[in-house]
Scaffold this motif. Structure first.
Motif, PDB file in Angstrom:
ATOM      1  N   GLU A  79       0.810  -2.855 -21.111  1.00  0.00           N
ATOM      2  CA  GLU A  79       1.725  -3.655 -20.301  1.00  0.00           C
ATOM      3  C   GLU A  79       1.541  -3.375 -18.806  1.00  0.00           C
ATOM      4  OE1 GLU A  79       5.777  -3.101 -21.569  1.00  0.00           O
ATOM      5  OE2 GLU A  79       5.290  -3.477 -23.677  1.00  0.00           O
ATOM      6  N   GLY A 126      10.551  -0.563 -18.195  1.00  0.00           N
ATOM      7  CA  GLY A 126      10.157   0.536 -17.307  1.00  0.00           C
ATOM      8  C   GLY A 126       8.694   0.949 -17.409  1.00  0.00           C
ATOM      9  N   LEU A 127       8.206   1.012 -18.644  1.00  0.00           N
ATOM     10  CA  LEU A 127       6.835   1.471 -18.845  1.00  0.00           C
ATOM     11  C   LEU A 127       5.825   0.530 -18.188  1.00  0.00           C
ATOM     12  CD1 LEU A 127       5.401   2.557 -22.274  1.00  0.00           C
ATOM     13  CD2 LEU A 127       4.475   0.545 -21.164  1.00  0.00           C
ATOM     14  N   ASN A 278       9.394  -5.861 -28.320  1.00  0.00           N
ATOM     15  CA  ASN A 278      10.168  -4.668 -28.684  1.00  0.00           C
ATOM     16  C   ASN A 278       9.891  -3.559 -27.696  1.00  0.00           C
ATOM     17  OD1 ASN A 278      11.040  -5.919 -31.076  1.00  0.00           O
ATOM     18  ND2 ASN A 278       9.066  -5.431 -32.001  1.00  0.00           N
ATOM     19  N   GLU A 280      10.944   0.404 -27.349  1.00  0.00           N
ATOM     20  CA  GLU A 280      11.590   1.512 -28.052  1.00  0.00           C
ATOM     21  C   GLU A 280      11.742   1.310 -29.572  1.00  0.00           C
ATOM     22  OE1 GLU A 280      12.087   4.076 -26.037  1.00  0.00           O
ATOM     23  OE2 GLU A 280      12.285   3.130 -24.068  1.00  0.00           O
ATOM     24  N   ARG A 288      -0.488  -6.292 -33.789  1.00  0.00           N
ATOM     25  CA  ARG A 288      -0.296  -5.375 -32.669  1.00  0.00           C
ATOM     26  C   ARG A 288      -1.377  -4.292 -32.655  1.00  0.00           C
ATOM     27  NH1 ARG A 288       3.308  -3.444 -28.679  1.00  0.00           N
ATOM     28  NH2 ARG A 288       3.526  -1.183 -28.783  1.00  0.00           N
ATOM     29  N   HIS A 330       0.285   3.435 -27.043  1.00  0.00           N
ATOM     30  CA  HIS A 330      -0.270   2.111 -27.369  1.00  0.00           C
ATOM     31  C   HIS A 330      -1.797   2.040 -27.272  1.00  0.00           C
ATOM     32  CE1 HIS A 330       3.899   1.184 -25.506  1.00  0.00           C
ATOM     33  NE2 HIS A 330       4.027   1.670 -26.721  1.00  0.00           N
ATOM     34  N   HIS A 366       6.591   8.464 -22.989  1.00  0.00           N
ATOM     35  CA  HIS A 366       7.736   7.823 -22.317  1.00  0.00           C
ATOM     36  C   HIS A 366       8.995   7.830 -23.165  1.00  0.00           C
ATOM     37  CE1 HIS A 366       5.384   5.924 -19.004  1.00  0.00           C
ATOM     38  NE2 HIS A 366       4.417   5.943 -19.917  1.00  0.00           N
ATOM     39  N   ASN A 474       8.439  10.215 -12.487  1.00  0.00           N
ATOM     40  CA  ASN A 474       8.155   8.821 -12.103  1.00  0.00           C
ATOM     41  C   ASN A 474       8.486   8.547 -10.655  1.00  0.00           C
ATOM     42  OD1 ASN A 474       9.079   7.171 -15.263  1.00  0.00           O
ATOM     43  ND2 ASN A 474       7.212   8.145 -14.611  1.00  0.00           N
ATOM     44  N   TYR A 563      21.225   3.427 -26.675  1.00  0.00           N
ATOM     45  CA  TYR A 563      21.195   4.700 -25.958  1.00  0.00           C
ATOM     46  C   TYR A 563      21.434   4.529 -24.460  1.00  0.00           C
ATOM     47  CZ  TYR A 563      16.540   4.460 -23.728  1.00  0.00           C
ATOM     48  OH  TYR A 563      15.486   4.120 -22.930  1.00  0.00           O
ATOM     49  N   GLU A 662      17.188   8.983 -22.134  1.00  0.00           N
ATOM     50  CA  GLU A 662      16.440   8.185 -21.157  1.00  0.00           C
ATOM     51  C   GLU A 662      15.369   9.087 -20.563  1.00  0.00           C
ATOM     52  OE1 GLU A 662      15.314   5.184 -20.346  1.00  0.00           O
ATOM     53  OE2 GLU A 662      17.306   4.443 -19.836  1.00  0.00           O
ATOM     54  N   ALA A 663      14.108   8.780 -20.870  1.00  0.00           N
ATOM     55  CA  ALA A 663      13.029   9.673 -20.442  1.00  0.00           C
ATOM     56  C   ALA A 663      13.114   9.943 -18.939  1.00  0.00           C
ATOM     57  CB  ALA A 663      11.685   9.068 -20.816  1.00  0.00           C
ATOM     58  N   SER A 664      13.187   8.875 -18.160  1.00  0.00           N
ATOM     59  CA  SER A 664      13.306   9.053 -16.714  1.00  0.00           C
ATOM     60  C   SER A 664      14.256   8.012 -16.137  1.00  0.00           C
ATOM     61  CB  SER A 664      11.922   8.905 -16.056  1.00  0.00           C
ATOM     62  OG  SER A 664      12.047   8.629 -14.688  1.00  0.00           O
ATOM     63  N   GLY A 665      13.900   6.735 -16.350  1.00  0.00           N
ATOM     64  CA  GLY A 665      14.548   5.664 -15.600  1.00  0.00           C
ATOM     65  C   GLY A 665      13.799   5.495 -14.294  1.00  0.00           C
TER      66      GLY A 665
HETATM   67  O1  HBZ Z   1       9.522   4.108 -19.587  1.00  0.00           O
HETATM   68  C1  HBZ Z   1      10.569   3.633 -20.404  1.00  0.00           C
HETATM   69  C2  HBZ Z   1      11.615   4.717 -20.557  1.00  0.00           C
HETATM   70  O2  HBZ Z   1      12.638   4.273 -21.419  1.00  0.00           O
HETATM   71  C3  HBZ Z   1      12.185   5.017 -19.184  1.00  0.00           C
HETATM   72  O3  HBZ Z   1      13.102   6.064 -19.252  1.00  0.00           O
HETATM   73  C4  HBZ Z   1      11.046   5.387 -18.235  1.00  0.00           C
HETATM   74  O4  HBZ Z   1      11.516   5.499 -16.925  1.00  0.00           O
HETATM   75  C5  HBZ Z   1       9.962   4.325 -18.261  1.00  0.00           C
HETATM   76  C6  HBZ Z   1       8.760   4.705 -17.432  1.00  0.00           C
HETATM   77  O5  HBZ Z   1       8.338   5.992 -17.723  1.00  0.00           O
HETATM   78  N1  HBZ Z   1      10.016   3.188 -21.659  1.00  0.00           N
HETATM   79  C7  HBZ Z   1       9.688   1.901 -21.811  1.00  0.00           C
HETATM   80  O6  HBZ Z   1       9.854   1.081 -20.929  1.00  0.00           O
HETATM   81  N2  HBZ Z   1       9.122   1.580 -23.005  1.00  0.00           N
HETATM   82  C8  HBZ Z   1       8.704   0.352 -23.315  1.00  0.00           C
HETATM   83  O7  HBZ Z   1       8.827  -0.597 -22.584  1.00  0.00           O
HETATM   84  C9  HBZ Z   1       8.023   0.166 -24.626  1.00  0.00           C
HETATM   85  C10 HBZ Z   1       7.274  -0.967 -24.803  1.00  0.00           C
HETATM   86  C11 HBZ Z   1       6.634  -1.160 -26.006  1.00  0.00           C
HETATM   87  C12 HBZ Z   1       6.779  -0.233 -27.015  1.00  0.00           C
HETATM   88  C13 HBZ Z   1       7.531   0.890 -26.831  1.00  0.00           C
HETATM   89  C14 HBZ Z   1       8.156   1.100 -25.629  1.00  0.00           C
HETATM   90  O8  HBZ Z   1       6.151  -0.423 -28.180  1.00  0.00           O
END
Ligand code: HBZ
Length: 824
Positions: A79, A126-127, A278, A280, A288, A330, A366, A474, A563, A662-665
């Motif tokens: 992504e 976020g990711l 999706n 999380e 996929r 991924h 993440h 981050n 969460y 929340e890993a970071s936000g």
């Molecule tokens: O990654 C986010 C975390 O929830 C957030 O706390 C952190 O700041 C951010 C950057 O490190 N995680 C995601 O955004 N995860 C996904 O978008 C995601 C997308 C596809 C997936 C699983 C997770 O299969």
């Protein structure tokens, strides 16, 4: 006559040149005229004019990188949530105001033209947005870098709200063309899938594996230039589009199977058709896995081609030249793919190949949520990628047999836990374990998260390799998230601390000394007021809801997940509403609660929470008894370009996840940087935000990570809190009535059920009272304008740490070991 190399000065356009170029492109690229052109044509002509600059710098960058042959980072991510590129590219080329003036002379507003651009929404949250910030920072800091990902035809769904409910509509970001991408047919790759593995005698003696593919897919690269701030380095983001391979189609076609060949074609093109929505949760779908393999295999081939152009088949420099970062699990399949290429295609022996492999890869985690940790069924793997499964077995056997056995002799429990293969009724490949085993470094994304990755998620791996685990907190790019989205505040900061802050965000610390200065406070709050007034108009246009810029703008923007606890915000608003109904003179400053959020289409409870927010909004916003003291707004289709309008207007930033989840936000960083005060738990990067801003300038509440763990260990019973707090009980009971859904009682009951019978897994009720108190504190602060201004200013001025340039510098020093490569 020798042509003189163009200097920086030659490259910099003035207003008249840019204006002429836009008009020229309007005519010769868009085939229209000043009289007839639509706003969209003007936007595209402007982009084409800017691209003349971009391409010149891109060519220079590529020449410089080729000549210097330096180590480069390859950022693999399923992504990249890029958003819009026009204003960003103009800012990074120092052309924004020049372009604004040029267009004004043509009778056009640049901000209006920018609205023509669809968001490039190739990510969930976020990711994906982090990946976009990181490639911006890499280019800005002059590091040789390539982003690799998928060229989805449809990005994240467009969200419509109908009668309060989320409806998903397809996103067609490139329906009418995208001026920022370049197709590169000369770099097409062909990717095998399915089939079987044969063992044959190799040329050099010994046995060799040959994978006979069942089908082949063509990967077509699209390059998006990534312009660094200052415009020196222009790197690329290379996104792969899947097409049917000619080799396959022709056979079917010649046999008279035109229709079948069309079906094959459609199937091949399905691979990059749509982004899985999706976040999380692991969908575990065949398509996929194919998407993941497709983009990784194309990218590894691309890297190989470039490496071999210089070094031939001598792989002794490979690990010194190539670093690959895996953005979550991924792209994990890139690890066995590189092994396959080195062993099967390049004839390296296993040990030599493995030594290269684990030096090349690093992995960023993440999430700790178990449902997000990817696992693929062994059967599926065997069907789609038979050779890779063999390689994974071999990696696993050597790892368990050598390393684990040496450290924990005879301990089968530990072996079962660390194995890449999960045994059970359905055997599964654990991508996280494969990542850790195949990577030089593993990092979490905030201090607390990295600690939990080490101590709770991968403790045995950490014992085995104490130096492998590290942290990189981050960050966000201050160019998009302050300079471009909040021009008035940016201009104020230019005046006060000079113009270097977009590159050195720490310079904003110089603003702290004005936090008590009345005149400065007034300037700062006037800007906030302007931003709020602009958002008032957007809210009216998008939802029809009228809100007052005098109210506190309290904003929660992020994906919908239990969460993240939008439901906590929801029940607190309901509590406020009850207080106002019980006592119309209830003393509170008027508040507007604003949400922006998409729910995964299959996540029923998340969609119910959106529905509840909208139904509450309908009721509250039209209730004259409360005299406009409370408004609720749900902004449809939350996305990057909407975030850019909401964030500068926020007074309060809601960061209320259950501690430890929340890993970071990163929204927390953007909101604070733009002068919002955080109401939040001690989770993710909130902890570091509080360290920077000072605890007295944030409203921190609720259980911390240790307290959450302790409460869960004791046995959490949400009914204890339900019966002990009469207000909370009344609010929850309200969900069962038809107060918000006239004539349809029970429509909102699923939320109450999840919080009581469902066991409230995210401890919403346990944190309710503390959350409510924190809100009262925030309310009292707001009534003292000088106090509020001071806190808002300090929050903004102390966010220097959360510059994504700093994150990238941490990656460089702790993981990638890159050198900057100045492009002249
Ligand atoms: O990654 C986010 C975390 O929830 C957030 O706390 C952190 O700041 C951010 C950057 O490190 N995680 C995601 O955004 N995860 C996904 O978008 C995601 C997308 C596809 C997936 C699983 C997770 O299969």
């Amino acid at each position: 006559m020798a042509t003189k190399k163009k200097t920086e000065l030659d490259l910099q356009l003035n207003k008249d040149q840019l204006k002429a170029s836009i008009v020229r492109h309007l005519r010769s690229t868009l085939g229209t005229s000043e009289q007839k052109a639509s706003p969209q044509a003007w936007w595209k002509a402007t982009a084409a004019a800017v691209n003349e600059q971009v391409y010149e710098r891109l060519t220079r960058t590529q020449q410089t990188h080729f000549n210097k042959d330096t180590r480069a980072i390859h950022y693999f991510s399923a992504e990249f949530l890029m958003g819009r590129l026009t204003s960003n590219n103009l800012h990074n080329l120092s052309l924004y105001s020049v372009c604004e003036e040029a267009l004004r002379e043509l009778g056009l507003e640049l901000t209006d033209l920018c609205e023509q651009e669809p968001d490039m929404a190739l990510g969930n949250g976020g990711l994906g947005r982090l990946a976009a910030c990181f490639i911006d920072s890499l280019a800005t800091l002059n590091y040789p870098a390539v982003g690799y990902g998928l060229h989805y035809e449809h990005g994240l769904f467009r969200q419509e709200i109908q009668d309060g409910r989320q409806i998903e509509r397809p996103d067609s970001w490139r329906e009418y063309g995208n001026p920022w991408e370049i197709c590169r047919p000369e770099s097409v790759q062909e990717i095998p899938l399915y089939g079987y593995v044969e063992t044959v005698f190799g040329d050099k003696g010994g046995l060799k594996k040959v994978w006979h593919a069942g089908r082949k897919i063509k990967g077509v690269p699209w390059d998006i230039p990534v312009v660094g701030f200052g415009g020196h380095t222009v790197n690329i983001l290379r996104l792969w589009e899947s097409r049917a391979s000619e080799f396959f189609d022709w056979d079917v076609f010649n046999a008279g199977g035109y229709v079948d060949s069309q079906a094959e074609k459609a199937q091949a093109e399905t691979i990059s058709k749509v982004l899985y929505p999706n976040d999380e949760t692991d969908a575990g779908k065949e398509l996929r896995l194919i998407q993941q393999y497709f983009f990784c295999a194309c990218s590894i081939k691309d890297i190989m081609r470039r490496y071999k152009r210089v070094h031939g088949s001598d792989f002794s420099n490979f690990a010194a030249q190539i670093a690959i970062q895996l953005n979550d699990t991924h792209p994990t399949v890139a690890i066995p793919e590189l092994m396959r290429v080195l062993v099967d295609e390049e004839d390296l022996n296993w040990d030599a190949a493995w030594t290269i492999c684990y030096q090349v890869f690093s992995y960023t985690n993440h999430t700790l949520l178990p449902e997000a940790l990817e696992k693929w069924s062994v059967n599926l793997f065997e069907k789609v990628l038979p050779r890779h499964l063999e390689i994974i077995y071999e990696i696993n056997a050597r790892f368990l047999g050598d390393l684990v056995e040496a450290k924990w002799p005879g301990d089968d429990v530990i072996k079962a836990k660390l194995s890449i293969i999960e045994e059970g009724e359905v055997r599964k490949v654990r991508m996280g374990n494969l990542c850790v085993i195949g990577s030089a470094k593993v990092n979490g994304v905030a201090e607390i998260h990295s600690k939990l990755v080490k101590e709770d998620l991968f403790p045995e791996f950490a014992a085995l390799w104490p130096d492998k685990m590290c942290n990189v907190t981050n960050g966000v790019t201050p160019r998009r998230w302050l300079l471009a989205c909040n021009p008035e505040l940016a201009a104020l900061y230019d005046e006060v601390v000079g113009k270097e802050w977009p590159l050195q965000l720490d310079k904003l610390r110089g603003v702290v000394k004005f936090a008590d200065d009345k005149a400065f406070q007034q300037q700062f709050m006037t800007i906030k007021r302007h931003n709020k007034e602009k958002l008032v108009k957007v809210i009216k246009a998008e939802t029809g809801i009228e809100v007052d810029a005098n109210a506190i703008f309290d904003i929660q923007i992020k994906r919908l997940h239990e969460y993240k606890r939008q439901q906590l915000n929801l029940i607190h608003i309901m509590a406020l509403y009850r207080r106002l109904l019980a006592n119309p003179d209830y003393d509170m400053h008027p508040r507007v609660f604003i949400f922006g959020s998409k729910a995964a289409p299959g996540y029923k409870l998340a969609k119910d929470i959106i529905y509840a927010i909208n139904k509450l909004a309908e009721r509250v916003n039209n209730d004259t008894r409360i005299q406009g003291k409370l408004k609720v707004v749900f902004m449809p289709n939350y996305r990057v370009s909407l975030a850019e309008k909401m964030i500068p207007a926020a007074d309060v930033s809601e960061q209320i996840s259950t501690a430890g989840y929340e890993a970071s936000g990163t929204g927390n960083m953007k909101l604070a940087l733009n002068g919002a005060i955080t109401i939040g738990t001690l989770d993710g990067a909130n902890i570091e935000i509080v360290e920077e801003a000072g605890a007295e300038h944030c409203a921190i509440f609720g259980l911390n990570v240790d307290e959450v763990k302790a409460l869960k260990a004791r046995g959490y019973n949400p009914y204890d809190f339900y019966y002990a707090n009469s207000e909370l009980k009344a609010v929850l009971d309200w969900f069962d009535t038809d107060y918000f859904t006239p004539g349809k009682p029970g429509e909102l009951s699923s939320i109450k059920r999840s919080l009581l019978e469902g066991g409230d897994p995210y401890l919403t009720l346990a944190d309710f009272a503390a959350y409510s108190e924190a809100h009262q504190l925030v309310d009292s602060w707001y009534r003292d304008p000088a106090l509020w201004a001071k806190k808002a200013i300090i929050n903004s001025a102390t966010m220097g740490k959360f510059n994504s340039d700093r994150s990238i510098q941490d990656y460089v020093e702790r993981i990638w070991k890159l050198e900057r490569c100045k492009v002249g």
